[in-house]
Write an enzyme that holds these catalytic residues in place. Structure first.
Site, PDB file in Angstrom:
ATOM      1  CB  CYS A   1       0.151  -9.922  -1.905  1.00 56.88           C
ATOM      2  SG  CYS A   1       0.191  -9.484  -0.172  1.00 56.88           S
TER       3      CYS A   1
ATOM      4  CG  HIS B   1       4.792 -11.489  -1.762  1.00 58.10           C
ATOM      5  ND1 HIS B   1       4.644 -10.510  -2.716  1.00 58.10           N
ATOM      6  CD2 HIS B   1       4.165 -11.040  -0.655  1.00 58.10           C
ATOM      7  CE1 HIS B   1       3.963  -9.497  -2.197  1.00 58.10           C
ATOM      8  NE2 HIS B   1       3.663  -9.800  -0.949  1.00 58.10           N
TER       9      HIS B   1
ATOM     10  CD  GLU C   1       6.230 -12.118  -5.522  1.00 59.57           C
ATOM     11  OE1 GLU C   1       5.471 -13.099  -5.361  1.00 59.57           O
ATOM     12  OE2 GLU C   1       5.950 -10.977  -5.092  1.00 59.57           O
TER      13      GLU C   1
HETATM   14  N1  GLN Z   1      -2.026  -3.834   0.700  1.00 62.31           N
HETATM   15  C1  GLN Z   1      -2.289  -5.191   1.038  1.00 62.31           C
HETATM   16  C2  GLN Z   1      -2.051  -5.501   2.504  1.00 62.31           C
HETATM   17  O1  GLN Z   1      -1.364  -4.779   3.175  1.00 62.31           O
HETATM   18  C3  GLN Z   1      -1.486  -6.132   0.152  1.00 62.31           C
HETATM   19  C4  GLN Z   1       0.003  -6.002   0.310  1.00 62.31           C
HETATM   20  C5  GLN Z   1       0.789  -6.630  -0.810  1.00 62.31           C
HETATM   21  O2  GLN Z   1       0.269  -6.840  -1.909  1.00 62.31           O
HETATM   22  N2  GLN Z   1       2.044  -6.922  -0.562  1.00 62.31           N
HETATM   23  O3  GLN Z   1      -2.555  -6.462   3.015  1.00 62.31           O
END
Ligand code: GLN
Length: 539
Positions: free
Chosen positions: A383, A509, A511
């Site tokens: 992410c 994600h 995970e």
């Molecule tokens: N801050 C970033 C976004 O909002 C990544 C979010 C995250 O890593 N879950 O796109």
């Protein structure tokens, strides 16, 4: 079909005794006997969901397929049961009150005074029975957050009292408590448990089973004493001694016959059909690894390891698959600079840059990725970690010095990561990100495809910002390629550097989907790549 059975898990004496793990372990045993089981968490806080909570407060926010932002215990439920949960599996006081107040505004209470009993308790009851009423589950385990005696927990305990009365033999209560050991006298003490059971009884709830967390084994005499003082059968006093891994707890509970006590109490047959072969095989691989790797986890919430719970567990699953012990080096991204990078990373066989929000520690993440890219260290960016990989490549390979995400710098000349059109209108913070499962199509010649071994995948998201397609051609011409795309939304979901031994950044994600029976393929391959790097280093 026989009626659904409901099990409530309450906690006494202190928090953090591991109600989630006990619930998940019991569910694992019942599932291994062929029952369909689900677990639900009731959280007594006023937030609608943990989505807006700082990870320092309660650790990671776990995301389900249907895009619910939930308590991290749901991650344990999924990892143990290998079965997805949903919004219905996590209820907060905020959500309960919100729906009751909305009903009141619609006039649904027909002029009645709206009260905790019966209106709030009815709402809680409905949300508990909603899972049973789907017809999908024979057994619903409901974990009640907090500790008995907390003001916040009162409506939940009252709901348990009512349901016990209404459901009779289809409902049982497990009370998880602590048996402290006084080193000075060498004794295990039962008094705190007696008091917390009394406090439950004062609320009209008699526990059926006591699960006693302890550092030292509790003998039959203590079990008999607890049974006598707390009105439970001696066989229903279960020892839960500290375990070397949470994944050993189902076996410990099996040895204490927790599953049998539950089945007997429900008058369900105790057959000789418990199948824990795969679980034990996993535990064996976990205990006896053949190699070891050192992986750096770079983030800004590392003081609280629970902020990255699912990542840590994914490494445990992937490590076992590779028969390799994964040692995690926790590294604070705020401490990384170009000069200090080598010192921090030299000993690592792999680097993971974690998800996150905001500017703090972000430059350190970019320096981390530069090091991994230039030194051929296997890299997984998740992410924000993937977004940082794109920005680092933009700055240091494409030469766009102020390349950035508009999250960090709204005025950058090179907004290589930016907001999707529909996100620009969003005002509220809660529940408004791109959330939950999205389809993604993989390119066949990629590390991602090599891991998943199929073209169509589905993964869970939690972010607002995206790869900016305006710059894709420049990236691809210069060595960073998009190997996973969401075709419907035309979004880049995975980037890789084919020249590098293993460099993968994912917008989603992974995970959240790793389980004991289904370790996540990207983590499995990442650990494999780190293992190869470690062996190369040694030779
Ligand atoms: N801050 C970033 C976004 O909002 C990544 C979010 C995250 O890593 N879950 O796109």
């Amino acid at each position: 079909m026989p009626s659904t059975k409901y099990i409530f898990v309450t906690g006494g004496v202190t928090s953090s005794l591991g109600k989630g793990i006990i619930s998940a372990s019991l569910a694992t045993l019942l599932q291994s006997r062929g029952y369909s089981v689900t677990i639900q968490k009731l959280d007594p806080y006023i937030n609608i969901d943990p989505g807006t909570l700082n990870p320092y407060e309660h650790g990671e926010c776990f995301v389900t397929n249907d895009g619910a932002e939930t308590d991290l215990d749901l991650g344990h439920y999924e990892r143990f049961l290998n079965r997805p949960t949903s919004q219905a599996n996590n209820v907060t006081t905020g959500r309960v009150y919100q729906s009751v107040i909305e009903k009141e505004r619609r006039g649904e209470f027909l002029g009645k005074t709206v009260q905790v009993i019966p209106h709030i308790t009815d709402e809680i009851k409905n949300r508990i029975q909603k899972l049973g009423n789907t017809g999908e589950f024979e057994i619903v385990i409901t974990e009640i957050g907090g500790t008995v005696g907390d003001i916040e927990a009162l409506p939940y305990i009252e709901t348990v009292r009512q349901l016990k009365w209404e459901l009779g033999d289809d409902c049982l209560v497990i009370h998880l408590t602590l048996i402290p050991f006084l080193a000075a006298t060498g004794e295990l003490k039962t008094k705190p448990t007696q008091h917390s059971v009394k406090s439950l009884q004062e609320s009209g709830v008699q526990p059926d089973i006591l699960v006693c967390r302890c550092e030292h084994s509790i003998d039959d005499e203590i079990k008999r004493k607890l049974a006598l003082f707390c009105n439970v059968k001696t066989e229903a006093v279960i020892e839960s001694i500290d375990a070397e891994t949470i994944y050993a707890v189902p076996i410990l509970m099996r040895n204490q016959k927790l599953d049998e006590v539950v089945l007997k109490r429900f008058d369900l047959p105790i057959e000789d059909n418990l199948d824990l072969v795969n679980w034990k095989d996993f535990l064996y691989k976990l205990r006896y690894p053949k190699s070891e790797v050192n992986i750096g986890l770079i983030g800004k919430y590392i003081e609280l390891h629970d902020s990255y719970k699912s990542i840590v567990e994914s490494f445990i699953h992937a490590g076992a698959t590779n028969e390799c012990k994964v040692r995690i080096s926790w590294i604070h991204s705020e401490n990384i600079s170009r000069e200090s990078a080598a010192k921090h990373f030299e000993h690592l066989d792999g680097i993971l840059v974690a998800p996150g929000f905001g500017e703090r520690g972000f430059e350190g993440k970019l320096e981390t990725i530069r090091y991994a890219r230039e030194n051929n260290v296997p890299f997984l960016g998740i992410c924000l970690g993937m977004q940082a990989a794109v920005i680092e490549f933009g700055r240091n390979v494409l030469g766009w010095e102020d390349a950035n995400s508009t999250e960090m710098n709204a005025k950058t000349k090179y907004p290589v990561i930016s907001l999707m059109e529909e996100q620009k209108k969003v005002k509220n913070k809660g529940g408004t990100m791109r959330l939950g499962a999205c389809d993604c199509e993989l390119s066949e010649k990629s590390h991602a495809f090599d891991a998943y071994r199929r073209k169509e995948i589905s993964e869970r998201h939690r972010h607002r910002f995206e790869f900016n397609n305006k710059f894709l051609a420049d990236f691809e011409k210069n060595g960073m390629v998009a190997t996973g795309k969401n075709k419907d939304l035309n979004l880049v979901e995975i980037v890789e550097i084919p020249e590098h031994p293993w460099f993968v950044g994912v917008q989603f994600h992974p995970e959240y989907k790793s389980t004991v029976s289904n370790p996540h393929p990207l983590f499995v391959k990442f650990v494999e790549a780190a293992n190869i790097a470690a062996k190369a280093k040694k030779s």
